[in-house]
Design an enzyme around this catalytic site. Structure first.
Site, PDB file in Angstrom:
ATOM      1  N   HIS A  13       1.179  -1.001   0.334  1.00  9.25           N
ATOM      2  CA  HIS A  13      -0.380  -0.358   0.209  1.00  9.25           C
ATOM      3  C   HIS A  13       0.838   1.320   0.325  1.00  9.25           C
ATOM      4  CE1 HIS A  13      -3.979   2.502   0.971  1.00  9.25           C
ATOM      5  NE2 HIS A  13      -3.327   2.942   1.336  1.00  9.25           N
ATOM      6  N   HIS A  15       1.600   5.715  -1.589  1.00 10.87           N
ATOM      7  CA  HIS A  15       1.695   6.451  -2.683  1.00 10.87           C
ATOM      8  C   HIS A  15       2.664   7.442  -2.530  1.00 10.87           C
ATOM      9  CE1 HIS A  15      -2.986   6.636  -0.454  1.00 10.87           C
ATOM     10  NE2 HIS A  15      -2.076   5.784  -0.299  1.00 10.87           N
ATOM     11  N   LYS A  99      -8.985  -0.201  -5.987  1.00 14.58           N
ATOM     12  CA  LYS A  99      -9.218   0.633  -4.784  1.00 14.58           C
ATOM     13  C   LYS A  99     -10.541   1.170  -4.826  1.00 14.58           C
ATOM     14  CE  LYS A  99      -7.648   2.440  -0.835  1.00 14.58           C
ATOM     15  NZ  LYS A  99      -6.556   2.835  -0.917  1.00 14.58           N
ATOM     16  N   HIS A 136     -10.536   1.448   1.889  1.00 12.45           N
ATOM     17  CA  HIS A 136     -10.622   2.257   2.649  1.00 12.45           C
ATOM     18  C   HIS A 136     -11.391   2.723   3.399  1.00 12.45           C
ATOM     19  CE1 HIS A 136      -9.065   5.932   4.244  1.00 12.45           C
ATOM     20  NE2 HIS A 136      -9.688   5.726   5.073  1.00 12.45           N
ATOM     21  N   HIS A 174      -4.481  -1.048   5.641  1.00 12.56           N
ATOM     22  CA  HIS A 174      -4.191   0.319   6.980  1.00 12.56           C
ATOM     23  C   HIS A 174      -5.343  -0.236   7.903  1.00 12.56           C
ATOM     24  CE1 HIS A 174      -6.656   2.856   4.756  1.00 12.56           C
ATOM     25  NE2 HIS A 174      -5.831   3.424   3.929  1.00 12.56           N
ATOM     26  N   ASP A 247       1.457   2.957   3.893  1.00  9.65           N
ATOM     27  CA  ASP A 247       0.258   3.953   3.252  1.00  9.65           C
ATOM     28  C   ASP A 247       1.084   5.081   3.251  1.00  9.65           C
ATOM     29  OD1 ASP A 247      -1.740   5.317   3.180  1.00  9.65           O
ATOM     30  OD2 ASP A 247      -2.358   5.922   4.657  1.00  9.65           O
TER      31      ASP A 247
END
Ligand code: NCD
Ligand code: ZN
Length: 344
Positions: A13, A15, A99, A136, A174, A247
């Protein structure tokens, strides 16, 4: 223990953004991890296979030439995601998941899904093609207390999704609460979860006690200590449902040190080192390799990596910021000392 050699880990995970931030942050991930699941919450979001392939090329162009790194692309699920696009994703060797962001739940989730029931036909197609759905897991309901949003999402939406689509592979991303860990444990082996370094190392006091510390603000928000302990227990249990997903979510420092600071912790600069710290605190360093390097690829039905990464016990100081003047990013543990270091 002074030296720890692991099968090379992956980050399930991550970004990395695009443009200058991408170029700044990607080398830190590529130095540690062989692969990473790349989050699609760019502006505009990555909703089609063609967009994901273009983004993949941009990421590959930012990998330092002496490193091997494979981005594993995902698509941002919206109410407008078509069944043709899902079929196209299923046929692409580069797309590994969709996602789901509840609209308004987190950074760049405006394009997310407002009415989860309305996208059940999309879940049905993902189940049919056996494409993982990454979630999420927070309700975006404005009247729900921010510390209760994960549990509310599980009770109000996730239980029904899991019951309706029993063969759908789901990663609850997460996770931050005991309730989430318990839910994943009780679910079938199609349901797994990622755990971040910040949720294993910190409780909400880090964010709020003695002053507001915006670099600890991420979503889902840090919770009470008993939740942190439950997450450490899950991560170090040796249960393959729980695996590494940082994350790492870089934001320019000035947008976090702000009257309305944005959500996300940057951890890529020391990701595996931070997990080593959390596992060592729990006397569970022997469980780190499977958590970081085995259970993720097993769940995603990808081969485990064949090379290794070695950590040594040797202190180093985390810089106050990464990047240049144009893109300054404040990392987790800025200005602090870490015990584990990657061997060159
Ligand atoms: C993430 C981001 O900045 O993109 N922020 C965060 O607080 N974790 C989005 C997300 O994963 O929720
Ligand atoms: Zn994220």
């Amino acid at each position: 223990m002074n030296k720890l050699t692991l099968t090379r880990p992956d980050d399930w995970h991550l970004h990395v953004r695009n443009g200058d931030i991408l170029k700044t942050v990607l080398p830190y991930t590529a130095r540690r991890f062989a692969r990473a699941i790349i989050m699609p919450n760019l502006k505009p979001p990555v909703t089609t296979v063609d967009q994901a392939l273009a983004y993949r090329r941009e990421i590959l162009a930012a990998v330092p030439s002496h490193l091997n790194f494979t981005p594993l692309m995902t698509l941002y699920l919206t109410a407008a995601t078509s069944l043709e696009e899902i079929k196209k994703a299923a046929q692409s060797p580069y797309i590994h998941a969709f996602k789901l962001y509840p609209a308004g739940a987190t950074t760049h989730s405006e394009a997310g899904v407002a009415d989860i029931k309305s996208v059940y036909p999309i879940f049905e197609a993902l189940e049919k093609y056996d494409i993982p759905l990454l979630i999420h897991g927070e309700t975006a309901a404005a009247d729900c207390d921010i510390f209760d949003r994960e549990q509310a999402f599980i009770e109000q939406l996730l239980q029904a999704i899991v019951a309706t689509f029993p063969a759908l592979r789901i990663v609850l991303e997460h996770i931050t609460t005991r309730e989430a860990a318990d839910f994943v444990l009780a679910a079938s082996d199609r349901v797994a979860a990622t755990l971040t370094p910040q949720h294993l190392l910190y409780n909400r006091n880090a964010l709020l006690a003695g002053g507001i510390r915006p670099h600890f603000y991420c979503l889902p928000i840090l919770k009470r200590e008993h939740h942190r302990q439950a997450l450490v227990t899950a991560a170090t249990s040796g249960n393959p449902k729980f695996f590494l997903g940082t994350d790492s979510a870089p934001h320019p420092t000035h947008l976090k040190e702000n009257a309305c600071g944005c959500a996300g912790c940057f951890s890529a600069h020391a990701a595996i080192e931070l997990y080593a710290e959390a596992f060592e605190q729990a006397n569970a360093l022997d469980k780190l390799e499977a958590f970081a390097s085995f259970y993720g690829p097993d769940f995603y039905q990808l081969p485990r990596n064949s090379d290794t990464l070695t950590l040594i016990k040797s202190t180093w100081n985390v810089p106050d910021v990464y990047g240049s003047e144009a893109v300054a990013i404040t990392p987790l543990k800025a200005g602090e000392t870490l015990a584990w270091k990657i061997r060159d």
